[in-house]
Design a protein around this motif. Structure first.
Motif, PDB file in Angstrom:
ATOM      1  N   ILE A 277       0.840  -1.201   0.000  1.00 26.41           N
ATOM      2  CA  ILE A 277       0.000   0.000   0.000  1.00 26.41           C
ATOM      3  C   ILE A 277       0.876   1.252   0.000  1.00 26.41           C
ATOM      4  CG2 ILE A 277      -1.809  -1.259   1.211  1.00 26.41           C
ATOM      5  CD1 ILE A 277      -1.013   0.298   3.760  1.00 26.41           C
ATOM      6  N   GLY A 278       0.249   2.419   0.041  1.00 29.39           N
ATOM      7  CA  GLY A 278       0.972   3.677   0.021  1.00 29.39           C
ATOM      8  C   GLY A 278       1.782   3.915   1.282  1.00 29.39           C
ATOM      9  N   LYS A 279       2.884   4.616   1.130  1.00 34.52           N
ATOM     10  CA  LYS A 279       3.712   4.997   2.271  1.00 34.52           C
ATOM     11  C   LYS A 279       2.951   5.992   3.164  1.00 34.52           C
ATOM     12  CE  LYS A 279       6.705   6.434  -0.697  1.00 34.52           C
ATOM     13  NZ  LYS A 279       7.879   7.010  -1.382  1.00 34.52           N
ATOM     14  N   PRO A 280       3.375   6.146   4.417  1.00 36.14           N
ATOM     15  CA  PRO A 280       2.732   7.144   5.269  1.00 36.14           C
ATOM     16  C   PRO A 280       2.761   8.554   4.673  1.00 36.14           C
ATOM     17  CG  PRO A 280       4.029   5.672   6.616  1.00 36.14           C
ATOM     18  CD  PRO A 280       4.327   5.318   5.185  1.00 36.14           C
ATOM     19  N   TYR A 380      -5.644   3.098  -8.093  1.00 37.41           N
ATOM     20  CA  TYR A 380      -6.061   1.870  -8.757  1.00 37.41           C
ATOM     21  C   TYR A 380      -5.334   0.693  -8.148  1.00 37.41           C
ATOM     22  CZ  TYR A 380      -2.148   3.820 -11.488  1.00 37.41           C
ATOM     23  OH  TYR A 380      -0.966   4.407 -11.868  1.00 37.41           O
ATOM     24  N   LEU A 381      -5.744  -0.485  -8.577  1.00 38.77           N
ATOM     25  CA  LEU A 381      -5.223  -1.739  -8.065  1.00 38.77           C
ATOM     26  C   LEU A 381      -4.472  -2.415  -9.201  1.00 38.77           C
ATOM     27  CD1 LEU A 381      -5.487  -3.812  -5.631  1.00 38.77           C
ATOM     28  CD2 LEU A 381      -7.535  -4.652  -6.795  1.00 38.77           C
ATOM     29  N   HIS A 382      -3.250  -2.854  -8.946  1.00 35.85           N
ATOM     30  CA  HIS A 382      -2.483  -3.410 -10.055  1.00 35.85           C
ATOM     31  C   HIS A 382      -1.501  -4.480  -9.580  1.00 35.85           C
ATOM     32  CE1 HIS A 382       1.342  -1.261  -9.158  1.00 35.85           C
ATOM     33  NE2 HIS A 382       0.552  -0.326  -8.679  1.00 35.85           N
ATOM     34  N   ALA A 383      -0.954  -5.192 -10.556  1.00 34.95           N
ATOM     35  CA  ALA A 383       0.038  -6.241 -10.289  1.00 34.95           C
ATOM     36  C   ALA A 383       1.432  -5.626 -10.252  1.00 34.95           C
ATOM     37  CB  ALA A 383      -0.047  -7.304 -11.385  1.00 34.95           C
ATOM     38  N   THR A 384       2.426  -6.472 -10.148  1.00 32.67           N
ATOM     39  CA  THR A 384       3.822  -6.041 -10.236  1.00 32.67           C
ATOM     40  C   THR A 384       4.665  -7.242 -10.655  1.00 32.67           C
ATOM     41  OG1 THR A 384       5.707  -5.118  -9.040  1.00 32.67           O
ATOM     42  CG2 THR A 384       4.207  -6.508  -7.783  1.00 32.67           C
ATOM     43  N   TYR A 385       5.746  -6.961 -11.412  1.00 27.20           N
ATOM     44  CA  TYR A 385       6.655  -8.039 -11.777  1.00 27.20           C
ATOM     45  C   TYR A 385       7.710  -8.283 -10.700  1.00 27.20           C
ATOM     46  CZ  TYR A 385       4.697  -8.380 -16.461  1.00 27.20           C
ATOM     47  OH  TYR A 385       3.857  -8.591 -17.522  1.00 27.20           O
ATOM     48  N   ASP A 386       7.753  -7.410  -9.709  1.00 26.33           N
ATOM     49  CA  ASP A 386       8.703  -7.567  -8.608  1.00 26.33           C
ATOM     50  C   ASP A 386       7.930  -8.020  -7.374  1.00 26.33           C
ATOM     51  OD1 ASP A 386      10.688  -7.518  -6.753  1.00 26.33           O
ATOM     52  OD2 ASP A 386      11.026  -5.347  -6.832  1.00 26.33           O
ATOM     53  N   ALA A 396       4.025  -0.831   3.592  1.00 27.67           N
ATOM     54  CA  ALA A 396       3.550   0.506   3.216  1.00 27.67           C
ATOM     55  C   ALA A 396       4.681   1.190   2.452  1.00 27.67           C
ATOM     56  CB  ALA A 396       3.158   1.314   4.449  1.00 27.67           C
ATOM     57  N   LEU A 397       4.825   0.830   1.183  1.00 28.05           N
ATOM     58  CA  LEU A 397       6.018   1.191   0.411  1.00 28.05           C
ATOM     59  C   LEU A 397       5.710   1.935  -0.880  1.00 28.05           C
ATOM     60  CD1 LEU A 397       7.673  -2.345   0.750  1.00 28.05           C
ATOM     61  CD2 LEU A 397       8.241  -0.304   2.099  1.00 28.05           C
ATOM     62  N   GLY A 398       4.433   2.093  -1.218  1.00 33.74           N
ATOM     63  CA  GLY A 398       4.063   2.638  -2.521  1.00 33.74           C
ATOM     64  C   GLY A 398       3.729   4.119  -2.514  1.00 33.74           C
ATOM     65  N   ILE A 402      -2.414   0.554  -5.045  1.00 31.43           N
ATOM     66  CA  ILE A 402      -2.335  -0.711  -4.321  1.00 31.43           C
ATOM     67  C   ILE A 402      -1.769  -1.789  -5.240  1.00 31.43           C
ATOM     68  CG2 ILE A 402      -3.648  -2.419  -3.025  1.00 31.43           C
ATOM     69  CD1 ILE A 402      -5.836  -0.228  -2.702  1.00 31.43           C
ATOM     70  N   ARG A 403      -0.654  -2.376  -4.849  1.00 29.29           N
ATOM     71  CA  ARG A 403      -0.074  -3.506  -5.580  1.00 29.29           C
ATOM     72  C   ARG A 403      -0.555  -4.799  -4.946  1.00 29.29           C
ATOM     73  NH1 ARG A 403       6.119  -2.520  -5.123  1.00 29.29           N
ATOM     74  NH2 ARG A 403       5.688  -0.525  -4.108  1.00 29.29           N
TER      75      ARG A 403
END
Length: 482
Positions: A277-280, A380-386, A396-398, A402-403
């Motif tokens: 999810i998003g960072k603080p 939005y909600l999405h995938a990731t290759y990592d 909480a890194l984005g 939302i990945r």
């Protein structure tokens, strides 16, 4: 002496003749004994006293009302007849009502906000011998305080303590919640307590958490500060659920502090996915929307903030960064730009006149699929290759979006009514090998709810999560003070 004896004999005969008249059975006809008359007048006396408490604005000792208007409305519909007392004591519904308010902590609420201490003192007092007038005063006060407390309790269950005058999302515009009406209907129901409690949110997350709190409070673990704070954490999470209840029976739920996405149908969890999810500094907001459209092998249109704050410094360090990461750069006229031909040190955030896209395929920040849905936050909600980040305990890194892990399982769920489309869904490996963008629309939309709950019941067990966005403490102070 003889005269004195005659006088004493006369008095004795008078007393003997008067005795039978006082102990005889009631005389037939229109006349009734004094005791029966007093009993017949007791309901009227209590009714009058209830009416006096509600309508007399000049009382020397006015009661502390939470909802005087609603309490008046409740009793006016009853012609001020008592609801909770009969025969000089609490009836069965009155006993249940008092017990319910005194157990308000089972619902994350506090009895003191519903006249709990006064009710706790008045209810036993009805069993002590006092003059009828005093008993009527006690009963009248108990009646109106109990009703006033129940009205506020119902409103708090429905809307929350801090938003008690803000209609719940469960309330339609033409059917606002009226506590006095709700209480009257509950009183007429076969089970008063069950009927009253139906004003709460009914979705599984709220119900399970409320039941867990009630069970938690009954454990013989003492009341040290750590346990009190856990109980408060449960209570404030119930408060949030009252602000943002879920009316659907099937939905997708994102719980941000848990870093999880669940596909829920009634009381069953069909899928669970780990999230980033998003960072603080760029938190993911809470909201509700609907999932219906997704794109396989999407391109990424890089937001301006990310382009200027993250990509621009990397281009300054090495213009070949764009090619290595499959970025396409366009000028203000939409024409392609060779990144190696631009002096990126001469470009700053205020004079950034470029747009950047990332081609689909391996390395694309959106991964193999993106789910877009209406919301005012451009989230939005999405995938990731990592997939490495999904193994971290702190996720909480984005940047706010939302990945999710294993997103094609969610895509297959959205297509559950379209077997032909579902059968053509590629694997993530196939999308990486042949990344051709493809937009798919499901037949039916699925409700999506993004929420912030720092505790939840998972597989029957109570779980507590870190307050990743530091939102609990402010709410704790509002509900419980320092």
């Amino acid at each position: 002496m003889r005269r004195l004896c005659f006088l004493l004999l006369a008095l004795l005969l008078t007393a003997v003749s008067a005795g039978p008249a006082q102990t005889a059975a009631p005389v037939a006809g229109p006349h009734r004994p004094a005791e029966a008359g007093a009993a017949a007048q007791a309901p009227d006396s209590l009714t009058a006293r209830i009416q006096g408490l509600l309508l007399d604005t000049t009382a020397r000792r006015p009661l502390q009302w939470h909802d005087l208007r609603g309490t008046r409305d409740f009793y006016q519909r009853r012609a001020f007849a008592p609801a909770w007392c009969e025969a000089s004591r609490l009836n069965a519904q009155g006993q249940a009502a008092v017990a319910l308010l005194l157990s308000a902590e089972d619902y994350g609420l506090q009895p003191v906000n519903y006249h709990g201490p006064a009710l706790q003192a008045l209810a036993p007092a009805l069993n002590s011998p006092v003059p009828p007038a005093r008993r009527a005063v006690q009963q009248a006060r108990l009646e109106v305080l109990l009703t006033d407390g129940l009205l506020r309790f119902a409103r708090h269950l429905r809307r929350g303590q801090l938003r008690e005058f803000t209609p719940s999302p469960l309330e339609a515009a033409d059917s606002a919640f009226v506590p006095a009406t709700w209480l009257a209907r509950a009183l007429a129901a076969p089970s008063f307590v069950s009927a009253l409690l139906r004003c709460q949110p009914a979705h599984r997350e709220y119900r399970q958490l409320q039941q867990a709190l009630a069970h938690w409070r009954r454990q013989p673990w003492g009341r040290d500060s750590a346990r009190i704070r856990r109980a408060q954490q449960l209570a404030l999470t119930l408060e949030r659920w009252r602000w943002q209840p879920i009316a659907d029976t099937g939905y997708v739920l994102v719980n941000l502090p848990a870093y999880t996405l669940e596909v829920v149908h009634r009381d069953s969890v069909l899928q669970t996915h780990r999230l980033v999810i998003g960072k603080p500094e760029s938190p993911t907001p809470t909201f509700s929307s609907r999932l219906r459209v997704f794109t396989l092998a999407p391109e990424w249109r890089v937001p301006y903030s990310i382009a200027t704050e993250e990509i621009l410094p990397r281009l300054r360090h090495s213009p070949r960064y764009a090619a290595r990461h499959r970025f396409l750069i366009y000028d203000a006229q939409g024409q392609p730009v060779d990144a190696t031909a631009v002096d990126w040190w001469d470009v700053n955030k205020k004079r950034f006149r470029y747009t950047i896209r990332q081609r689909s395929g391996p390395g694309n920040a959106l991964g193999s699929v993106i789910f877009r849905f209406p919301n005012p936050y451009q989230v939005y909600l999405h995938a990731t290759y990592d997939a490495h980040d999904f193994k971290r305990p702190y996720r909480a890194l984005g940047h706010g979006c939302i990945r999710m892990e294993h997103p094609l399982q969610l895509a297959a769920y959205l297509l559950r009514d379209a077997d032909s489309l579902r059968a053509t869904l590629p694997t993530e490996a196939a999308l990486a090998a042949a990344p051709v963008p493809r937009r798919i629309t499901a037949r039916r939309a699925v409700p999506l709810h993004v929420r912030y709950a720092t505790c939840a019941v998972v597989a029957g067990r109570l779980r507590f999560y870190p307050d990743v966005y530091q939102q609990d403490e402010a709410l704790r102070r509002q509900l419980f003070g320092r």
